[in-house]
Design a protein around this motif. Structure first.
Motif, PDB file in Angstrom:
ATOM      1  N   MET A  29      20.568  34.101  34.657  1.00  0.00           N
ATOM      2  CA  MET A  29      19.685  35.009  34.575  1.00  0.00           C
ATOM      3  C   MET A  29      18.518  34.441  34.046  1.00  0.00           C
ATOM      4  N   ILE A  68      16.984  41.700  26.278  1.00  0.00           N
ATOM      5  CA  ILE A  68      16.366  43.108  27.905  1.00  0.00           C
ATOM      6  C   ILE A  68      17.391  44.668  27.497  1.00  0.00           C
ATOM      7  N   ARG A  75      21.159  46.596  24.933  1.00  0.00           N
ATOM      8  CA  ARG A  75      20.525  45.281  25.249  1.00  0.00           C
ATOM      9  C   ARG A  75      21.395  43.806  25.494  1.00  0.00           C
ATOM     10  N   ILE A  76      20.851  43.219  26.552  1.00  0.00           N
ATOM     11  CA  ILE A  76      21.091  41.981  27.035  1.00  0.00           C
ATOM     12  C   ILE A  76      21.467  40.801  26.005  1.00  0.00           C
ATOM     13  N   LEU A 123      18.384  47.553  29.406  1.00  0.00           N
ATOM     14  CA  LEU A 123      17.036  48.473  31.138  1.00  0.00           C
ATOM     15  C   LEU A 123      17.016  50.033  30.984  1.00  0.00           C
ATOM     16  N   VAL A 136      25.769  44.631  34.821  1.00  0.00           N
ATOM     17  CA  VAL A 136      24.561  43.138  34.871  1.00  0.00           C
ATOM     18  C   VAL A 136      25.576  41.690  34.558  1.00  0.00           C
ATOM     19  N   TYR A 153      26.768  41.679  27.281  1.00  0.00           N
ATOM     20  CA  TYR A 153      25.682  42.928  27.720  1.00  0.00           C
ATOM     21  C   TYR A 153      26.083  44.192  25.502  1.00  0.00           C
ATOM     22  N   ALA A 155      16.751  35.619  40.820  1.00  0.00           N
ATOM     23  CA  ALA A 155      16.706  36.095  38.892  1.00  0.00           C
ATOM     24  C   ALA A 155      16.096  34.706  38.745  1.00  0.00           C
ATOM     25  N   TRP A 175      16.590  37.182  29.949  1.00  0.00           N
ATOM     26  CA  TRP A 175      17.119  38.466  29.553  1.00  0.00           C
ATOM     27  C   TRP A 175      17.237  38.515  28.308  1.00  0.00           C
ATOM     28  N   GLU A 176      17.641  37.339  27.199  1.00  0.00           N
ATOM     29  CA  GLU A 176      17.685  38.572  26.381  1.00  0.00           C
ATOM     30  C   GLU A 176      16.475  39.529  25.224  1.00  0.00           C
ATOM     31  N   SER A 217      22.616  36.232  29.606  1.00  0.00           N
ATOM     32  CA  SER A 217      23.324  35.667  30.694  1.00  0.00           C
ATOM     33  C   SER A 217      23.030  35.125  31.103  1.00  0.00           C
ATOM     34  N   PRO A 228      13.379  38.963  34.742  1.00  0.00           N
ATOM     35  CA  PRO A 228      13.656  40.160  34.163  1.00  0.00           C
ATOM     36  C   PRO A 228      13.034  41.269  35.043  1.00  0.00           C
TER      37      PRO A 228
END
Ligand code: ZN
Length: 325
Positions: free
Chosen positions: A88, A94, A81-82, A96, A71, A75, A35, A91-92, A85, A39
């Motif tokens: 991780m 993001i 969107r995330i 999937l 994840v 979320y 991580a 990931w702001e 995290s 991402p």
């Protein structure tokens, strides 16, 4: 025959379960999430491993009915969107679905990891036969997930159940979320380690000095070990952590009146030292009729709970699933 895939993406590892329509698990694979590399790398690893598993099992993507990924992190369900995290980086914002959907060509379901774990325990683990469960996971941080009337309770945008960020001590220690006095800042593995390091500095003759040379090497398991050996300072640290855990659980019980509280995560395994006093603090602090009925039980699916939960969420009916225990 159709197949479903459950994936749990965490800060340190990724776990994939490949499940056949009849409930048989054909593959269970765990690998490092890397991580810290961002991402793109994590998603790349997921895709590569999925491709490899399907190739080895001679299964085509057309035969896969659904892919569920859970994840670690906040979320935001409405946008997919995330938000962030904690373990991780990068990931702001993001999605999937946007990133993996066009590559994998399979219906994709995304969920918060502890919500998924709660659902996994509800369907296949310690919460079987119950309708309302609260799962909390104790490790470096403290996570929480709720199943209410047989469904994951997400709140309006997916953030419900965050017991780790219940404020339990106004003005208390700084939490990873940026606020002060959250449960996570008082009772998590990281919090216990922090207090242990303080003890290490203050008590040069203490048992902790026999365990590690440097303060930085001190982790929560050392404090538990010292407490087991009767070290007063360590016992105090754990009792304080148990007290705030009990308070947070009492708030949750008063608000939600669950049938069962399931304790998961690495720290809960050897956690009788913290869970037993936490339970008695809970029973003192919660309203009697609600707390009399509730029991605290250990999680049984371990690190696979999230992936199992995703498999469960992908099912049109739950009856088809086999018994994983
Ligand atoms: Zn917090």
């Amino acid at each position: 025959m159709g197949y479903r895939i459950g994936v749990d993406v965490g800060g340190t590892k990724i776990l994939i379960l490949l499940c056949r329509e009849d409930g048989a698990i054909l593959e269970s694979r765990k690998f490092a999430s890397k991580a810290d590399k961002g991402p793109r790398k994590v998603m790349d690893l997921i895709c590569r491993n999925l491709e490899e598993i399907l190739r080895q099992q001679s299964i085509s993507w057309e035969e896969v009915d659904g892919l569920g990924i859970c994840v670690a992190g906040f979320y935001h369900m409405p946008t997919g969107r995330i938000i962030s995290s904690p373990n991780m980086p990068g990931w702001e914002g993001i999605s999937l679905t946007e990133n993996l959907g066009p590559i994998l060509h399979v219906p994709l379901l995304v969920e918060n990891d502890v919500n998924a774990a709660a659902y996994g325990e509800y369907l296949f683990g310690a919460g079987r036969g119950k309708n309302n469960i609260l799962l909390f996971t104790m490790g470096t941080g403290i996570g929480g997930g709720l199943v209410v009337n047989g469904s994951i309770f997400r709140g309006s945008a997916g953030f419900a159940g965050e017991i780790g960020h219940l404020p339990v001590l106004p003005g208390g220690p700084l939490c990873g979320c940026g606020r002060r006095g959250c449960l996570e800042a008082l009772s998590s593995g990281a919090a216990i380690a922090r207090e242990g390091r303080k003890l290490f500095r203050e008590n040069r003759a203490g048992i902790l000095h026999e365990m590690v040379k440097n303060e930085e090497d001190l982790e929560a398991p050392h404090i538990f070990k010292a407490a087991e050996q009767g070290d007063e300072g360590a016992l105090k640290i754990i009792d304080r952590a148990a007290y705030y855990l009990g308070l947070a659980l009492a708030a949750a019980v008063n608000l939600l009146n669950p049938d069962v509280i399931i304790a998961g995560g690495g720290m809960s395994q050897g956690g009788h030292l913290i869970l037993t006093p936490a339970e008695s603090y809970l029973r003192q602090a919660a309203v009697k009729p609600a707390v009399e009925e509730v029991e605290i039980v250990p999680a049984v699916l371990g690190e696979k709970a999230g992936a199992w939960g995703m498999l469960g969420l992908l099912l049109p009916t739950n009856e088809k699933m086999g018994d994983c225990l």
